[in-house]
Design a protein around this motif. Structure first.
Motif, PDB file in Angstrom:
ATOM      1  N   LEU A 194      12.624 -30.852  21.618  1.00 49.80           N
ATOM      2  CA  LEU A 194      13.542 -31.452  22.599  1.00 49.80           C
ATOM      3  C   LEU A 194      12.859 -32.542  23.422  1.00 49.80           C
ATOM      4  O   LEU A 194      13.382 -32.921  24.472  1.00 49.80           O
ATOM      5  CB  LEU A 194      14.072 -30.365  23.544  1.00 49.80           C
ATOM      6  CG  LEU A 194      14.860 -29.218  22.892  1.00 49.80           C
ATOM      7  CD1 LEU A 194      15.095 -28.093  23.896  1.00 49.80           C
ATOM      8  CD2 LEU A 194      16.195 -29.741  22.357  1.00 49.80           C
ATOM      9  N   ARG A 195      11.736 -33.043  22.955  1.00 47.67           N
ATOM     10  CA  ARG A 195      10.932 -33.957  23.767  1.00 47.67           C
ATOM     11  C   ARG A 195      11.672 -35.234  24.157  1.00 47.67           C
ATOM     12  O   ARG A 195      11.422 -35.802  25.227  1.00 47.67           O
ATOM     13  CB  ARG A 195       9.635 -34.323  23.034  1.00 47.67           C
ATOM     14  CG  ARG A 195       9.830 -34.851  21.633  1.00 47.67           C
ATOM     15  CD  ARG A 195       8.488 -34.952  20.888  1.00 47.67           C
ATOM     16  NE  ARG A 195       7.670 -36.024  21.365  1.00 47.67           N
ATOM     17  CZ  ARG A 195       7.756 -37.283  20.938  1.00 47.67           C
ATOM     18  NH1 ARG A 195       8.669 -37.618  20.013  1.00 47.67           N
ATOM     19  NH2 ARG A 195       6.964 -38.208  21.421  1.00 47.67           N
ATOM     20  N   GLU A 196      12.596 -35.701  23.303  1.00 50.39           N
ATOM     21  CA  GLU A 196      13.298 -36.955  23.603  1.00 50.39           C
ATOM     22  C   GLU A 196      14.657 -36.723  24.255  1.00 50.39           C
ATOM     23  O   GLU A 196      15.374 -37.673  24.535  1.00 50.39           O
ATOM     24  CB  GLU A 196      13.468 -37.765  22.318  1.00 50.39           C
ATOM     25  CG  GLU A 196      12.151 -38.202  21.702  1.00 50.39           C
ATOM     26  CD  GLU A 196      12.347 -39.136  20.517  1.00 50.39           C
ATOM     27  OE1 GLU A 196      13.296 -39.939  20.559  1.00 50.39           O
ATOM     28  OE2 GLU A 196      11.579 -39.054  19.548  1.00 50.39           O
ATOM     29  N   SER A 197      14.978 -35.468  24.490  1.00 52.06           N
ATOM     30  CA  SER A 197      16.268 -35.156  25.126  1.00 52.06           C
ATOM     31  C   SER A 197      16.116 -35.126  26.642  1.00 52.06           C
ATOM     32  O   SER A 197      15.021 -35.243  27.185  1.00 52.06           O
ATOM     33  CB  SER A 197      16.785 -33.801  24.629  1.00 52.06           C
ATOM     34  OG  SER A 197      15.999 -32.753  25.150  1.00 52.06           O
ATOM     35  N   GLY A 198      17.240 -34.938  27.325  1.00 50.55           N
ATOM     36  CA  GLY A 198      17.216 -34.858  28.778  1.00 50.55           C
ATOM     37  C   GLY A 198      16.476 -33.641  29.299  1.00 50.55           C
ATOM     38  O   GLY A 198      16.055 -33.620  30.459  1.00 50.55           O
ATOM     39  N   ARG A 199      16.307 -32.624  28.455  1.00 50.19           N
ATOM     40  CA  ARG A 199      15.621 -31.411  28.877  1.00 50.19           C
ATOM     41  C   ARG A 199      14.107 -31.516  28.753  1.00 50.19           C
ATOM     42  O   ARG A 199      13.378 -30.620  29.197  1.00 50.19           O
ATOM     43  CB  ARG A 199      16.103 -30.220  28.044  1.00 50.19           C
ATOM     44  CG  ARG A 199      17.561 -29.848  28.256  1.00 50.19           C
ATOM     45  CD  ARG A 199      17.953 -28.675  27.384  1.00 50.19           C
ATOM     46  NE  ARG A 199      17.076 -27.531  27.616  1.00 50.19           N
ATOM     47  CZ  ARG A 199      17.023 -26.477  26.826  1.00 50.19           C
ATOM     48  NH1 ARG A 199      17.764 -26.432  25.719  1.00 50.19           N
ATOM     49  NH2 ARG A 199      16.227 -25.465  27.109  1.00 50.19           N
ATOM     50  N   GLY A 200      13.638 -32.604  28.146  1.00 55.11           N
ATOM     51  CA  GLY A 200      12.207 -32.740  27.892  1.00 55.11           C
ATOM     52  C   GLY A 200      11.370 -32.638  29.147  1.00 55.11           C
ATOM     53  O   GLY A 200      10.395 -31.878  29.203  1.00 55.11           O
ATOM     54  N   SER A 201      11.727 -33.383  30.193  1.00 57.65           N
ATOM     55  CA  SER A 201      10.927 -33.373  31.428  1.00 57.65           C
ATOM     56  C   SER A 201      10.992 -32.015  32.117  1.00 57.65           C
ATOM     57  O   SER A 201      10.011 -31.561  32.717  1.00 57.65           O
ATOM     58  CB  SER A 201      11.410 -34.473  32.375  1.00 57.65           C
ATOM     59  OG  SER A 201      12.778 -34.284  32.710  1.00 57.65           O
ATOM     60  N   THR A 202      12.152 -31.338  32.032  1.00 61.34           N
ATOM     61  CA  THR A 202      12.279 -30.009  32.642  1.00 61.34           C
ATOM     62  C   THR A 202      11.330 -29.019  31.970  1.00 61.34           C
ATOM     63  O   THR A 202      10.673 -28.207  32.637  1.00 61.34           O
ATOM     64  CB  THR A 202      13.724 -29.496  32.515  1.00 61.34           C
ATOM     65  OG1 THR A 202      14.612 -30.438  33.124  1.00 61.34           O
ATOM     66  CG2 THR A 202      13.884 -28.142  33.189  1.00 61.34           C
TER      67      THR A 202
END
Length: 313
Positions: free
Chosen positions: A35-43
């Motif tokens: 999920l690194r490129e998704s919106g959840r990546g930073s979370t």
């Protein structure tokens, strides 16, 4: 008179593995990779950093500050953070821990032999013209294993993942090699030769080649044949049971075959055990090839120290 120390193998060892917070950390890294490129990546990266602190990895790994939000980092910067954490937990997971004590006269089981052979297979032996299995795997995909190690230590997530995949494939291939000679009791009584079963050539190659392919690496049998012939020799030495006979000969005042002591992983020639062990071995004086190998290891260590200390050693 002087005593006759009879050599015995170290206790069987297993990889330390991951537990509690470190296991959770490994699962978080796995989630991030998908999920690194998704919106959840930073979370997920924030969770990785927080969990790494709980596991005290902040003492060994450069992490963002406690108040920092990794959403402000670029994708490449987040990958670096995760890569450094992943590299550290892989290092912890691969450490060897002794399991119990060795019983005199009882050879190791097949599973215990695998742990020893995996470490033997992971070392280059230029004096024998034998490449380590990780090096052969890396060359099969057009990479240099030393560069993979350096990038992994420096937090390159892609190479940290590749390094772990190579370790997993190495274990699988060595397991396949030992399985060919394992009996119903989980022990090795007779070591089968690499070319005992010609039917393998019509089934996609040797079991070791197929094990590597199952883990995503296409390596020819010709490339790995010298190593696995050497591992067959090592397996025969590892499971040889000479200790009890040597012990009884010693108690009866009989001659015991002398042999050098040392680490069986670095120098399998100290096997089989049950020898009159001596510390000084003239044959163990480092060769030019051994010095070249040591230079690579020391250079890698210095590079890592410099990366961790802003160029200082």
């Amino acid at each position: 008179s002087s005593p006759n120390p009879i050599s015995s193998p170290p206790p069987p060892a297993e990889n330390a593995g991951l537990y509690k917070g470190l296991k959770e950390l490994g699962e978080l890294v796995g989630s991030y990779q998908g999920l690194r490129e998704s919106g959840r990546g930073s979370t997920i990266v924030n969770s990785i950093v927080a969990t790494a602190r709980q596991c005290n990895l902040d003492k060994d790994v450069d992490l963002p500050g406690e108040e920092d939000d990794t959403a402000e980092l670029t994708l490449e910067q987040r990958d670096r953070v995760v890569g450094r954490v992943y590299s550290k937990i892989m290092e912890i997971e691969s450490r060897l821990l002794p399991c119990g004590l060795h019983t005199v006269g009882v050879p190791p089981t097949a599973m215990e032999a695998v742990a020893t052979l995996v470490n033997i297979a992971s070392i280059d032996r230029p004096e024998e013209s034998i490449k380590s299995l990780p090096r052969s795997i890396a060359e099969a995909i057009g990479r240099d294993i030393e560069q993979i190690y350096r990038n992994s230590d420096n937090g390159v997530l892609e190479d940290a993942t590749l390094r772990q995949n190579i370790v997993t494939a190495t274990r699988a291939a060595v397991q396949a090699c030992v399985d060919r000679s394992t009996d119903a009791n989980g022990r090795v009584t007779e070591v089968k030769s690499l070319f005992d079963n010609m039917a393998d050539m019509f089934m996609g190659g040797s079991p070791m080649k197929r094990a590597l392919a199952d883990n995503g690496f296409t390596v020819s049998d010709d490339a790995i044949a010298p190593l696995f012939k050497y591992l067959e020799f090592c397996l025969k030495q590892v499971v040889a049971d000479n200790e009890m006979g040597a012990l009884l000969d010693g108690l009866n005042g009989k001659f015991i075959t002398p042999g050098p002591g040392g680490d069986p992983i670095r120098n399998p020639l100290v096997l089989p055990t049950g020898k009159n062990m001596h510390a000084l071995d003239p044959q163990a004086i480092p060769t030019i090839a051994a010095c070249d190998c040591a230079k690579i290891v020391v250079d890698r260590l210095l590079e890592r120290q410099g990366a961790d200390n802003d160029g200082a050693h």
